[in-house]
Design an enzyme around this catalytic site. Structure first.
Site, short mmCIF file in Angstrom:
data_model
loop_
_atom_site.label_atom_id
_atom_site.label_comp_id
_atom_site.label_asym_id
_atom_site.label_seq_id
_atom_site.Cartn_x
_atom_site.Cartn_y
_atom_site.Cartn_z
N CYS A 37 -21.95 130.55 50.80
CA CYS A 37 -20.73 131.14 50.23
C CYS A 37 -20.88 131.22 48.72
CB CYS A 37 -19.51 130.32 50.60
SG CYS A 37 -18.02 131.01 49.84
N TYR B 20 7.05 112.28 62.64
CA TYR B 20 6.45 113.42 61.94
C TYR B 20 5.84 114.34 63.01
CZ TYR B 20 6.64 109.93 58.16
OH TYR B 20 7.03 108.96 57.27
N CYS C 114 -4.12 112.64 57.68
CA CYS C 114 -4.99 113.69 57.14
C CYS C 114 -5.39 113.35 55.70
CB CYS C 114 -4.30 115.05 57.21
SG CYS C 114 -2.69 115.07 56.43
#
Ligand code: SAH
Length: 418
Positions: free
Chosen positions: A18, A253, A349
């Site tokens: 990339c 959550y 996360c």
């Protein structure tokens, strides 16, 4: 000499997987070997939580490309040409990301088509500084299993010139699009989506399949970006919970209800709490779609809600929490301490806030049993971690006057907690 360097640089950038990785800043690892960098990500996560325990490993992805089912492109212009992509790291300059290696391919193609259509339809990209222009962002959500695709056109005002012709041309080029929504964001904000939505075509949402259930996903609802890895993450979380069938499970959550609904067949009852209204509404619909009747949904702040549960003396056997990147709160964890569930499964996360919260769990007598990392955000520096914590019983609490380093307890003491 300078020219030679330049040629070498051009050659080097051609060899990169990339070429805009540095400018974009999304994928720190895209130009290095996948197998090498997943190990690095595990090592980093482990170093962050080493005071409390160790992740047993990292679940990698067999094909770690084009996994992102949610693609958001900001529209802008460069030399009077429309460009679409992400903001350059720490700036508000748009980087044109034509061939992103982690975004869903169909979503990328739709964004390129919309870019071209802006010229033919004389649509101007929104300019943050002057406040002129119409198209701010395009958000695309793809049901990787269902094949459904939602396009959300975020515009600065409600008047969409040639709207029907626009829909016709876009659908003509991409018949795979199942719904198109206009979202109006007229605020000077870095938030992508505004409050008002107008369904331009289709149902205004998509559904996707996850762990054998069907989930409705609205434009503003939360849905994990890497569906295949999420199945592995949730399976691990539910396995850690070791459910026997008679438990009351708190899914905190809870987003669109995914974890709680998937776990519902293994427990007596699930209580789900979620702050976002759209996710909460989708969660209720998701229970109906899947004919699940033993899950109750609450639209509230998780901390306020669990405080109420603790004050009411509710019986909760297992807590699964999956907070945003900022992690949970000391108050939430203190309430878990009062509710005394036998097990807590923490899906995180962000290993940094996980480590911070593990410290608080430790104070409330929850000890790290085991953990696993799942590479849900391949090529980026982010990971998902899942950790099982168990409650040390009150007997231990009194007898163990050890320096409160639970990790030093022997395995005999650890087993005595059940
Ligand atoms: N468990 C879900 C969602 C995880 S993302 C899944 O895996 O799909 C984190 C969720 O926490 C989001 O849906 C977000 O809206 C919600 N959230 C953020 N702050 C919250 C709070 N204070 N109380 C309750 N939910 C919150």
């Amino acid at each position: 000499m300078a020219e030679g360097n330049n040629k070498r640089n051009i050659k080097a950038s051609k060899e990169l997987k990339c070429a805009v990785a540095k400018k974009c800043g999304g994928c720190d690892y895209i130009n290095s070997s996948y197998n090498k960098h997943v190990k690095e990500k595990l090592a980093i996560a482990n170093s962050l939580i080493k005071k409390y325990g160790k992740f047993d490993g990292i679940v990698s992805m067999s094909n770690p490309y084009h996994y992102r089912n949610k693609v958001s492109a900001v529209f802008g212009f460069e030399n009077k040409k429309i460009i679409a992509g992400t903001y350059e790291k720490n700036t508000h300059r748009v980087v044109d990301t034509k061939n992103c290696l982690i975004e869903d391919k169909k979503a990328s193609a739709i964004i390129q088509t919309i870019k071209k259509m802006c010229i033919s339809f004389k649509i101007k990209a929104y300019d943050e500084d002057s406040g002129f222009g119409f198209l701010r962002h395009v958000l695309i959500r793809v049901g990787k299993k269902s094949g459904q695709i939602m396009v959300v056109l975020v515009t600065s005002n409600v008047i969409f010139q040639n709207k029907n012709a626009f829909i016709k041309v876009l659908r003509g080029e991409h018949p795979e699009i199942t719904t198109i929504v206009q979202n109006i964001n007229n605020k000077n904000t870095s938030m992508v989506l505004g409050d008002r939505e107008i369904v331009m075509y289709g149902k205004g949402y998509i559904t996707d399949e996850l762990c054998g259930l069907t989930f409705k996903i609205s434009p503003k609802s939360f849905y994990q970006v890497n569906r295949d890895q999420t199945e592995k993450l949730y399976s691990q979380a539910i396995e850690y919970a070791g459910l026997q069938g008679d438990e009351v499970l708190l899914d905190a959550y809870s987003g669109i209800g995914t974890i709680g609904l998937i776990a519902s067949k293994c427990v007596k009852e699930v209580i789900s709490v979620e702050l976002n209204k759209d996710s909460h509404k989708d969660a209720i619909t998701n229970a109906k779609i899947n004919n699940i009747k033993n899950v109750k949904f609450y639209n509230a702040d998780a901390t306020a809600f669990i405080n109420d549960l603790a004050a009411a003396g509710e019986k909760i056997d297992v807590v699964i929490l999956d907070p945003p990147r900022t992690g949970s709160t000391d108050e939430f964890i203190a309430a878990v301490g009062r509710l005394k569930p036998k097990k807590v499964v923490y899906v995180s996360c962000n290993p940094e806030t996980l480590a911070r919260d593990l410290e608080v769990f430790k104070k409330h007598r929850y000890r790290f049993e085991k953990g696993m990392v799942v590479d849900c955000f391949c090529h980026t520096r982010h990971v998902e971690g899942v950790v099982l914590l168990s409650k040390l019983d009150s007997k231990n609490h009194i007898s163990v006057e050890l320096p409160m380093n639970d990790m030093d307890l022997t395995s005999a003491e650890s087993k005595a907690t059940y």
